[in-house]
Design a protein around this motif. Structure first.
Motif, PDB file in Angstrom:
ATOM      1  N   ASN A  36       0.727  -1.137   0.115  1.00 48.51           N
ATOM      2  CA  ASN A  36       0.059   0.101   0.064  1.00 48.51           C
ATOM      3  C   ASN A  36       0.976   1.337   0.098  1.00 48.51           C
ATOM      4  O   ASN A  36       0.513   2.262  -0.344  1.00 48.51           O
ATOM      5  CB  ASN A  36      -0.842  -0.055   1.204  1.00 48.51           C
ATOM      6  CG  ASN A  36      -0.248  -0.122   2.731  1.00 48.51           C
ATOM      7  OD1 ASN A  36       0.936  -0.477   2.680  1.00 48.51           O
ATOM      8  ND2 ASN A  36      -1.044   0.300   3.686  1.00 48.51           N
ATOM      9  N   LYS A  37       2.036   1.349   0.577  1.00 45.86           N
ATOM     10  CA  LYS A  37       2.851   2.611   0.531  1.00 45.86           C
ATOM     11  C   LYS A  37       3.160   2.947  -0.742  1.00 45.86           C
ATOM     12  O   LYS A  37       3.358   4.162  -1.006  1.00 45.86           O
ATOM     13  CB  LYS A  37       4.065   2.224   1.448  1.00 45.86           C
ATOM     14  CG  LYS A  37       3.739   1.780   2.874  1.00 45.86           C
ATOM     15  CD  LYS A  37       2.815   2.478   3.663  1.00 45.86           C
ATOM     16  CE  LYS A  37       2.499   1.518   4.796  1.00 45.86           C
ATOM     17  NZ  LYS A  37       1.359   2.031   5.666  1.00 45.86           N
ATOM     18  N   THR A  38       3.311   2.047  -1.763  1.00 49.41           N
ATOM     19  CA  THR A  38       3.744   2.612  -3.067  1.00 49.41           C
ATOM     20  C   THR A  38       2.435   3.604  -3.566  1.00 49.41           C
ATOM     21  O   THR A  38       3.064   4.631  -4.003  1.00 49.41           O
ATOM     22  CB  THR A  38       3.702   1.452  -3.945  1.00 49.41           C
ATOM     23  OG1 THR A  38       4.736   0.567  -3.736  1.00 49.41           O
ATOM     24  CG2 THR A  38       3.770   1.949  -5.329  1.00 49.41           C
ATOM     25  N   ARG A  39       1.360   3.508  -3.287  1.00 46.08           N
ATOM     26  CA  ARG A  39       0.455   4.596  -3.809  1.00 46.08           C
ATOM     27  C   ARG A  39       0.614   5.891  -3.134  1.00 46.08           C
ATOM     28  O   ARG A  39       0.440   6.932  -3.672  1.00 46.08           O
ATOM     29  CB  ARG A  39      -1.067   3.938  -3.319  1.00 46.08           C
ATOM     30  CG  ARG A  39      -1.550   3.001  -4.365  1.00 46.08           C
ATOM     31  CD  ARG A  39      -3.118   2.767  -4.122  1.00 46.08           C
ATOM     32  NE  ARG A  39      -3.594   1.528  -4.816  1.00 46.08           N
ATOM     33  CZ  ARG A  39      -3.905   1.385  -6.303  1.00 46.08           C
ATOM     34  NH1 ARG A  39      -3.805   2.368  -6.824  1.00 46.08           N
ATOM     35  NH2 ARG A  39      -4.365   0.187  -6.630  1.00 46.08           N
ATOM     36  N   LYS A  40       0.853   5.750  -1.669  1.00 41.49           N
ATOM     37  CA  LYS A  40       0.923   6.927  -0.975  1.00 41.49           C
ATOM     38  C   LYS A  40       2.416   7.693  -1.496  1.00 41.49           C
ATOM     39  O   LYS A  40       2.257   8.954  -1.470  1.00 41.49           O
ATOM     40  CB  LYS A  40       1.116   6.720   0.618  1.00 41.49           C
ATOM     41  CG  LYS A  40      -0.133   6.093   1.079  1.00 41.49           C
ATOM     42  CD  LYS A  40       0.180   5.844   2.677  1.00 41.49           C
ATOM     43  CE  LYS A  40      -0.825   4.812   3.305  1.00 41.49           C
ATOM     44  NZ  LYS A  40      -0.812   4.813   4.894  1.00 41.49           N
ATOM     45  N   LEU A  41       3.422   6.969  -1.808  1.00 44.44           N
ATOM     46  CA  LEU A  41       4.640   7.337  -2.119  1.00 44.44           C
ATOM     47  C   LEU A  41       4.344   8.214  -3.412  1.00 44.44           C
ATOM     48  O   LEU A  41       5.486   9.029  -3.561  1.00 44.44           O
ATOM     49  CB  LEU A  41       5.842   6.392  -1.769  1.00 44.44           C
ATOM     50  CG  LEU A  41       5.981   5.990  -0.749  1.00 44.44           C
ATOM     51  CD1 LEU A  41       6.853   4.530  -0.569  1.00 44.44           C
ATOM     52  CD2 LEU A  41       6.878   6.923  -0.057  1.00 44.44           C
ATOM     53  N   GLY A  75      -3.554   0.251  10.432  1.00 44.24           N
ATOM     54  CA  GLY A  75      -2.523   0.645  11.308  1.00 44.24           C
ATOM     55  C   GLY A  75      -2.350   2.245  11.540  1.00 44.24           C
ATOM     56  O   GLY A  75      -3.044   2.787  12.500  1.00 44.24           O
ATOM     57  N   SER A  76      -1.679   3.004  10.687  1.00 47.84           N
ATOM     58  CA  SER A  76      -1.652   4.376  11.130  1.00 47.84           C
ATOM     59  C   SER A  76      -2.648   5.207  10.341  1.00 47.84           C
ATOM     60  O   SER A  76      -2.707   6.346  10.485  1.00 47.84           O
ATOM     61  CB  SER A  76      -0.191   4.855  10.494  1.00 47.84           C
ATOM     62  OG  SER A  76      -0.064   4.713   9.157  1.00 47.84           O
ATOM     63  N   ALA A  77      -3.629   4.222   9.716  1.00 46.18           N
ATOM     64  CA  ALA A  77      -4.868   4.824   9.020  1.00 46.18           C
ATOM     65  C   ALA A  77      -4.939   5.707   7.893  1.00 46.18           C
ATOM     66  O   ALA A  77      -5.896   6.114   7.531  1.00 46.18           O
ATOM     67  CB  ALA A  77      -5.678   5.514  10.549  1.00 46.18           C
ATOM     68  N   GLY A  78      -3.756   6.083   7.410  1.00 47.41           N
ATOM     69  CA  GLY A  78      -3.813   6.635   6.195  1.00 47.41           C
ATOM     70  C   GLY A  78      -4.585   5.988   4.784  1.00 47.41           C
ATOM     71  O   GLY A  78      -5.291   6.477   4.125  1.00 47.41           O
ATOM     72  N   THR A  79      -4.446   4.544   5.045  1.00 50.83           N
ATOM     73  CA  THR A  79      -4.906   3.875   3.803  1.00 50.83           C
ATOM     74  C   THR A  79      -6.415   3.858   4.012  1.00 50.83           C
ATOM     75  O   THR A  79      -7.436   4.004   3.017  1.00 50.83           O
ATOM     76  CB  THR A  79      -4.584   2.329   3.978  1.00 50.83           C
ATOM     77  OG1 THR A  79      -3.033   2.250   3.742  1.00 50.83           O
ATOM     78  CG2 THR A  79      -5.093   1.466   3.130  1.00 50.83           C
ATOM     79  N   LEU A  80      -7.009   3.814   5.385  1.00 52.98           N
ATOM     80  CA  LEU A  80      -8.351   3.760   5.644  1.00 52.98           C
ATOM     81  C   LEU A  80      -8.753   5.185   5.362  1.00 52.98           C
ATOM     82  O   LEU A  80     -10.044   5.192   4.566  1.00 52.98           O
ATOM     83  CB  LEU A  80      -8.462   3.487   7.035  1.00 52.98           C
ATOM     84  CG  LEU A  80     -10.031   3.340   7.678  1.00 52.98           C
ATOM     85  CD1 LEU A  80     -10.704   2.372   6.857  1.00 52.98           C
ATOM     86  CD2 LEU A  80      -9.869   3.053   9.233  1.00 52.98           C
ATOM     87  N   HIS A 133      -5.630  -5.944  -0.311  1.00 54.18           N
ATOM     88  CA  HIS A 133      -4.489  -6.785   0.129  1.00 54.18           C
ATOM     89  C   HIS A 133      -3.608  -5.695  -0.011  1.00 54.18           C
ATOM     90  O   HIS A 133      -2.852  -5.222  -1.190  1.00 54.18           O
ATOM     91  CB  HIS A 133      -4.246  -7.869  -0.786  1.00 54.18           C
ATOM     92  CG  HIS A 133      -2.988  -8.700  -0.403  1.00 54.18           C
ATOM     93  ND1 HIS A 133      -2.001  -8.240   0.325  1.00 54.18           N
ATOM     94  CD2 HIS A 133      -2.815  -9.932  -0.733  1.00 54.18           C
ATOM     95  CE1 HIS A 133      -1.241  -9.224   0.672  1.00 54.18           C
ATOM     96  NE2 HIS A 133      -1.403 -10.142  -0.107  1.00 54.18           N
ATOM     97  N   THR A 134      -2.991  -5.401   1.236  1.00 53.94           N
ATOM     98  CA  THR A 134      -2.417  -4.147   1.138  1.00 53.94           C
ATOM     99  C   THR A 134      -0.772  -4.506   1.197  1.00 53.94           C
ATOM    100  O   THR A 134       0.255  -3.650   1.271  1.00 53.94           O
ATOM    101  CB  THR A 134      -2.535  -3.330   2.495  1.00 53.94           C
ATOM    102  OG1 THR A 134      -2.651  -4.003   3.525  1.00 53.94           O
ATOM    103  CG2 THR A 134      -3.779  -2.532   2.369  1.00 53.94           C
ATOM    104  N   GLY A 135      -0.399  -5.763   1.222  1.00 54.68           N
ATOM    105  CA  GLY A 135       0.981  -6.117   0.965  1.00 54.68           C
ATOM    106  C   GLY A 135       1.679  -6.610   2.002  1.00 54.68           C
ATOM    107  O   GLY A 135       1.083  -7.111   2.916  1.00 54.68           O
TER     108      GLY A 135
HETATM  109  C1  PLP Z   1       1.372  -4.702   4.630  1.00 52.19           C
HETATM  110  C2  PLP Z   1       0.481  -3.399   5.352  1.00 52.19           C
HETATM  111  N1  PLP Z   1      -0.710  -3.360   5.150  1.00 52.19           N
HETATM  112  C3  PLP Z   1      -1.466  -2.357   5.881  1.00 52.19           C
HETATM  113  C4  PLP Z   1      -0.694  -1.253   6.625  1.00 52.19           C
HETATM  114  C5  PLP Z   1      -1.660  -0.414   7.172  1.00 52.19           C
HETATM  115  O1  PLP Z   1      -1.675   0.824   6.625  1.00 52.19           O
HETATM  116  P1  PLP Z   1      -2.220   2.169   7.436  1.00 52.19           P
HETATM  117  O2  PLP Z   1      -0.744   2.595   8.175  1.00 52.19           O
HETATM  118  O3  PLP Z   1      -2.214   3.212   6.304  1.00 52.19           O
HETATM  119  O4  PLP Z   1      -3.418   1.860   8.124  1.00 52.19           O
HETATM  120  C6  PLP Z   1       0.557  -1.307   6.491  1.00 52.19           C
HETATM  121  C7  PLP Z   1       1.388  -0.182   7.031  1.00 52.19           C
HETATM  122  O5  PLP Z   1       2.611  -0.296   7.326  1.00 52.19           O
HETATM  123  C8  PLP Z   1       1.202  -2.226   5.722  1.00 52.19           C
HETATM  124  O6  PLP Z   1       2.703  -2.314   5.754  1.00 52.19           O
END
Ligand code: PLP
Length: 340
Positions: free
Chosen positions: A48-53, A193-198, A316-318
């Motif tokens: 998921n961080k690829t999209r943010k980056l 997690g840090s909630a940016g994706t959500l 699936h955020t990886g």
């Molecule tokens: C594989 C994976 N999924 C989900 C998340 C959570 O995303 P977010 O921090 O945007 O909530 C992370 C964050 O590091 C992650 O590495």
């Protein structure tokens, strides 16, 4: 929402696929599960961080910066991908990593730690768990300036108004794909997690009037905290976009029951979820985020909260590179018996 007005780098050739996973769904005996394969995003190992980056690094370049600085746990997917983006752009990258106990960081470890070294991180600083991240990042920034660099600081998880644009864009991508595939999704399940994706996903869905409720499986914070973080980042992102929108109360339900003993600590349900998806569909999850999110999906389906007739989209955020630092959790023979 006009995302095209913001600078953006492109690290993935096109949309990530949405795949039906019939064998997994059958094993679950209930909802039809689909996967949005953001584990296949570009940069080393995807996620998921690829999209943010794409938006964060474009902002760094627009400001003329030459060094990316960010932070995370010792097996941080976000740090791996920030470093990968820096490599691709010819920038320096400094990482500040927190270890859960003294000596837990071992430079010869596998998974993301191996990749920090292979990709050539400029500097790695290890700090104890529980430090104040903004302070640590300011210290690193000052050090970089003193060393003659022009640093760009990316917060934990890339979760701010700029990073979250990546998931507002993802919401638009999902809407287009569902239309193209005549797929009517009843809910989206995602790790929090840090909630940016959500936050980005919720804001995107809201602005597009794409009415799909989100089920967020927390991997670190209690429900109230995850929700508050998501609302705050979504509000910041809306302001940055110049739109008037906020997260509706019925747009998201958070579940913190799948965290287990703590962030990054394994649960047997996570291990079972990782194995089930690997053995039914050949798709890898990770032990910290998507494994626990999938454990949540499985349990909610078994409880009937996710109804058998639903179409569920698992985002699936990886994170699968961190599996290789956790092989001991999965050590058994392919047939299911433990190795001697
Ligand atoms: C594989 C994976 N999924 C989900 C998340 C959570 O995303 P977010 O921090 O945007 O909530 C992370 C964050 O590091 C992650 O590495």
């Amino acid at each position: 929402m006009n995302l095209a007005k913001f600078p953006r780098r492109r690290y993935t050739a096109g949309p990530t696929p949405i795949e039906r996973i019939p064998r997994f769904s059958e094993a679950l005996g209930g909802p039809q599960v689909y996967i949005k394969r953001d584990d296949l995003l570009g940069l080393t190992g995807g996620g998921n961080k690829t999209r943010k980056l794409e938006f964060l690094v474009a902002d760094a370049l627009a400001q003329g910066c030459d060094t990316l600085i960010t932070c995370g746990g010792i097996q941080s997917n976000h740090c791996r991908l920030t470093l990968a983006a820096a490599v691709k752009e010819g920038l320096n990258c400094w990482l500040v990593l927190s270890e859960p106990s003294s000596g837990a960081y071992r430079a010869d470890a596998n998974g993301n730690i191996f990749l920090y070294h292979l990709l050539g991180a400029g500097k790695i600083k290890i700090v104890p768990d529980g430090v104040d991240w903004p302070t640590e990042l300011r210290v690193a920034e000052a050090e970089a300036v003193a060393a003659g660099h022009r640093p760009y600081v990316i917060p934990m998880g890339g979760s701010n108004a700029i990073g979250a644009l990546g998931y507002a864009a993802c919401a638009a991508e999902i809407m287009g794909q569902c239309f193209d595939q005549s797929l009517s999704v009843d809910r989206i399940v995602v790790a929090g997690g840090s909630a940016g994706t959500l936050a980005g996903t919720l804001l995107g869905l809201e602005l597009l009037h794409f009415d799909v409720p989100v089920t967020a499986i927390s991997v670190v914070n209690p429900n109230e905290e995850l929700l508050a973080d998501a609302k705050r980042i979504a509000a910041d992102t809306a302001a940055y976009l110049g739109v008037d929108a906020k997260v509706r109360p019925d747009a998201v339900t958070c579940y913190d029951a799948y965290i287990g003993p703590g962030y990054g600590q394994p649960t047997k349900e996570m291990v079972a979820a990782v194995k089930l998806l690997a053995r039914s569909e050949g798709i890898l999850l990770d032990p910290t985020y998507t494994g626990k999110a999938m454990a949540g999906l499985i349990d909610l389906a078994r409880q009937g909260v996710i109804r058998p007739e639903e179409n569920v989209l698992f985002l699936h955020t990886g994170g699968s590179p961190s599996l290789y630092a956790a092989t001991h959790l999965f050590a058994e023979s392919p047939a299911g018996g433990h190795e001697e």
